[in-house]
Motif scaffolding. Structure first.
Motif, PDB file in Angstrom:
ATOM      1  N   THR A 161     -10.624  -1.637  10.070  1.00 38.58           N
ATOM      2  CA  THR A 161     -10.098  -0.487   9.534  1.00 38.58           C
ATOM      3  C   THR A 161      -8.904  -0.637   8.916  1.00 38.58           C
ATOM      4  O   THR A 161      -8.172   0.391   8.432  1.00 38.58           O
ATOM      5  CB  THR A 161      -9.832   0.713  10.903  1.00 38.58           C
ATOM      6  N   ASP A 162      -8.154  -1.769   9.102  1.00 36.06           N
ATOM      7  CA  ASP A 162      -6.886  -2.207   8.447  1.00 36.06           C
ATOM      8  C   ASP A 162      -7.007  -2.663   7.148  1.00 36.06           C
ATOM      9  O   ASP A 162      -6.058  -3.329   6.322  1.00 36.06           O
ATOM     10  CB  ASP A 162      -5.740  -2.630   9.458  1.00 36.06           C
ATOM     11  N   PHE A 163      -8.348  -2.887   6.555  1.00 33.60           N
ATOM     12  CA  PHE A 163      -8.666  -3.515   5.305  1.00 33.60           C
ATOM     13  C   PHE A 163      -7.993  -2.633   4.216  1.00 33.60           C
ATOM     14  O   PHE A 163      -7.933  -1.151   4.235  1.00 33.60           O
ATOM     15  CB  PHE A 163     -10.290  -3.204   5.164  1.00 33.60           C
ATOM     16  N   LYS A 164      -7.220  -3.191   3.296  1.00 36.67           N
ATOM     17  CA  LYS A 164      -6.308  -2.390   2.368  1.00 36.67           C
ATOM     18  C   LYS A 164      -7.535  -2.059   1.080  1.00 36.67           C
ATOM     19  O   LYS A 164      -7.912  -3.010   0.396  1.00 36.67           O
ATOM     20  CB  LYS A 164      -5.116  -3.635   1.890  1.00 36.67           C
ATOM     21  N   PRO A 165      -7.430  -0.786   0.741  1.00 37.52           N
ATOM     22  CA  PRO A 165      -8.417  -0.616  -0.668  1.00 37.52           C
ATOM     23  C   PRO A 165      -7.571  -1.180  -1.820  1.00 37.52           C
ATOM     24  O   PRO A 165      -6.339  -1.445  -1.810  1.00 37.52           O
ATOM     25  CB  PRO A 165      -8.125   0.894  -0.489  1.00 37.52           C
ATOM     26  N   THR A 166      -8.206  -1.408  -2.857  1.00 39.39           N
ATOM     27  CA  THR A 166      -7.537  -1.786  -3.953  1.00 39.39           C
ATOM     28  C   THR A 166      -6.960  -1.083  -4.975  1.00 39.39           C
ATOM     29  O   THR A 166      -5.966  -1.432  -5.644  1.00 39.39           O
ATOM     30  CB  THR A 166      -8.702  -2.624  -4.985  1.00 39.39           C
ATOM     31  N   ALA A 167      -7.109   0.264  -4.674  1.00 41.50           N
ATOM     32  CA  ALA A 167      -6.392   1.237  -5.586  1.00 41.50           C
ATOM     33  C   ALA A 167      -5.521   1.987  -4.583  1.00 41.50           C
ATOM     34  O   ALA A 167      -5.826   2.646  -3.545  1.00 41.50           O
ATOM     35  CB  ALA A 167      -7.411   2.244  -6.157  1.00 41.50           C
ATOM     36  N   GLU A 168      -4.205   2.101  -4.997  1.00 44.79           N
ATOM     37  CA  GLU A 168      -3.230   2.815  -4.165  1.00 44.79           C
ATOM     38  C   GLU A 168      -3.529   4.444  -4.047  1.00 44.79           C
ATOM     39  O   GLU A 168      -3.179   4.550  -2.683  1.00 44.79           O
ATOM     40  CB  GLU A 168      -1.691   2.747  -4.749  1.00 44.79           C
ATOM     41  N   PRO A 169      -3.964   5.064  -4.591  1.00 49.08           N
ATOM     42  CA  PRO A 169      -4.551   6.520  -4.316  1.00 49.08           C
ATOM     43  C   PRO A 169      -5.415   6.622  -3.372  1.00 49.08           C
ATOM     44  O   PRO A 169      -5.330   7.422  -2.528  1.00 49.08           O
ATOM     45  CB  PRO A 169      -5.070   7.159  -5.694  1.00 49.08           C
ATOM     46  N   ILE A 170      -6.392   5.686  -3.246  1.00 50.25           N
ATOM     47  CA  ILE A 170      -7.264   5.493  -2.171  1.00 50.25           C
ATOM     48  C   ILE A 170      -6.686   5.682  -0.631  1.00 50.25           C
ATOM     49  O   ILE A 170      -6.845   6.200   0.091  1.00 50.25           O
ATOM     50  CB  ILE A 170      -8.525   4.490  -2.311  1.00 50.25           C
ATOM     51  N   GLY A 171      -5.746   4.270  -0.724  1.00 49.20           N
ATOM     52  CA  GLY A 171      -5.069   4.283   0.426  1.00 49.20           C
ATOM     53  C   GLY A 171      -4.194   5.406   0.851  1.00 49.20           C
ATOM     54  O   GLY A 171      -4.178   5.554   1.955  1.00 49.20           O
TER      55      GLY A 171
END
Ligand SMILES: [Zn+2]
Length: 203
Positions: free
Chosen positions: A3-13
């Motif tokens: 669950t702490d996987f970092k998405p590649t796009a900031e807006p997604i995060g």
């Protein structure tokens, strides 16, 4: 999947983070909803954003019953067909929904906006009790139904109101037992709630 996987796009995060802060939505659901919105047509996502904006901009509290409303006074207080001599006291605006769904209740409401909870530092002065008393002192109300939740804080609040209202000579009732103790009105099913309303007892 962590669950702490970092998405590649900031807006997604950022969206995952915002959704995750909502009640009842854990990190996994926040991720799923975010990727769902990402796939959805632009109009769908825009409609959601606009609906959120509208509740914040257009909804305020009814000056009489303090329910959430987009008209003043609210549709319930305005309704001449309803019984204006009965007031059902609830904790939060959301508690009105299950009571209305039963179609058994035809009176008015009063929303306290909380319960007495000493552990959280919430005393009677934080609730909208003054507004309730001034409605009762106006003289046309003959019954008050105490419909706070059947748990420790709800019972304590009902008892506090009982002491305040008893001297006014107004009939005071409490929803009948049968609602699961510790539960929320919000989650009560229609049949249980209808029975609790019909079987309400004088206190
Ligand atoms: Zn109202």
């Amino acid at each position: 999947m962590s669950t702490d996987f970092k998405p590649t796009a900031e807006p997604i995060g950022r969206l995952i983070q915002e959704l995750n802060e909502l009640p009842g939505i854990g990190p996994k659901s926040a991720q799923r909803l975010t990727y769902h919105l990402l796939r959805a047509p632009a109009e769908k996502a825009e409609a959601l954003a606009e609906a959120i904006r509208a509740v914040k901009e257009k909804v305020s509290l009814c000056s009489i019953c303090l329910n959430s409303t987009d008209s003043e006074p609210c549709a319930i207080c305005r309704d001449e067909e309803r019984d204006h001599s009965t007031i059902c006291v609830v904790e939060e605006p959301i508690d009105i929904l299950p009571l209305e769904r039963t179609r058994k209740y035809k009176g008015l409401y009063h929303v306290l906006h909380g319960v007495i909870a000493p552990a959280d530092g919430i005393g009677p002065d934080e609730l909208r009790i003054k507004e309730l008393l001034s409605r009762l002192n106006a003289g046309s109300v003959t019954e008050v139904i105490l419909a706070t939740n059947p748990n420790l804080e709800g019972e304590a609040t009902a008892m506090y109101l009982q002491r305040l209202i008893a001297p006014l000579g107004i009939r005071l009732t409490r929803l009948a037992r049968g609602l699961p103790y510790g539960g929320d009105l919000e989650y009560a099913d229609d049949v249980t709630l209808s029975r609790a309303l019909e079987g309400r007892q004088d206190v």
